[in-house]
Design an enzyme around this catalytic site. Sequence first.
Site, PDB file in Angstrom:
ATOM      1  CB  CYS A  21      -0.923  -0.007   1.222  1.00 34.10           C
ATOM      2  SG  CYS A  21      -1.913   1.500   1.383  1.00 34.10           S
ATOM      3  CB  CYS A  60      -0.580   2.362   4.113  1.00 29.52           C
ATOM      4  SG  CYS A  60      -2.203   1.846   3.544  1.00 29.52           S
ATOM      5  CG  ASP A  61       3.160   0.953   4.527  1.00 30.59           C
ATOM      6  OD1 ASP A  61       2.958   1.310   5.694  1.00 30.59           O
ATOM      7  OD2 ASP A  61       2.680  -0.090   4.044  1.00 30.59           O
TER       8      ASP A  61
END
Length: 327
Positions: A153, A156-157
């Site tokens: 992701c 997200c990261d």
Amino acid sequence: MDFSLNLGALDEGKLAKIDENKLYDVTVVGSGPAAVSAAIYAARKGLNVAMIGVKIGGQVLDTNEIENIIGTISTTGAKFAQTLEKHLKEYEIAFKEGHLVKEIKEDGKDKILVTDDGKSYKTKTVIMATGAKPRSLNIPGEAEYVGKGVHYCSTCDGPFYKGLDVAVIGGGNSGVEAALDLSGIAKSVTLIEFMPELKADKVLQEKLAEQSNIKVILNSATTKVNGNEFVENIVYKSRETEEEKILNVEGMFVEVGLSPRSEVVKDLVETNKIGEIIINPENNSTSAAGIFAAGDVTNIKQKQIIIAMGEGAKAALGAFDYLITKY
């Protein structure tokens, strides 16, 4: 794992707490766009509706920019999830948030849903809208370095890789979107695609070509991840020449498609060879009476937010017809 939130502390709107002693007309499993659409359409038909899912928005929460929902020129995954939640709260739907359905048992015509906290809920019909999860490459080193340089992701990261060199594996829409997201954060982005050409939409490929810090490698297979506590490099091989090369990166984002989250019903309904629930496209019914499905967990080819929402509505209408004609 318990993701539960205290609904009493939230602005619940008309949402109710789910009741173990109640027989619901429809229970929607999932909380993404297809699930929310299904729950709202079922409630608008006057049915007693329950919904069980981890977090409103589902996979949408892992998406950054969204520009393909007609009527909404541009938004983000987080903002769109907020609109879904706001709309859901306009209806008297019993919502169990922060939990997964671990088992579905048949009880005559009815179904019993068992959640990960051991609670059971009875329902006349079920709509499976559990979406899908990222597919892995299954190469040496991948599992070892998940969370230590290997991610699924970018939204997200990606922020952890500011000013660093990263790779994106996969040249479909999700891969190109991830590369574009990361290009504004990382020092450099190398996109590796297995096929001889990118599979992403033309508009995304045009945006990709405009970014000076994105390099594209085609017709190549990523074969190994190397590191020492954290990822240090990846190995890829040309499918044309068989030559192997090493790419030094601090992070790798895998974007090679999704696997349907259909495990809970695999013994109840018919699925295809990759686990997608096979549905009747007319009403989203499955091979099991009273079980319907919608969105990315099904064998519908197009995995798009707007299509998932339409499929959710169709599944709700299918469940309604079933209840008044066959239950």
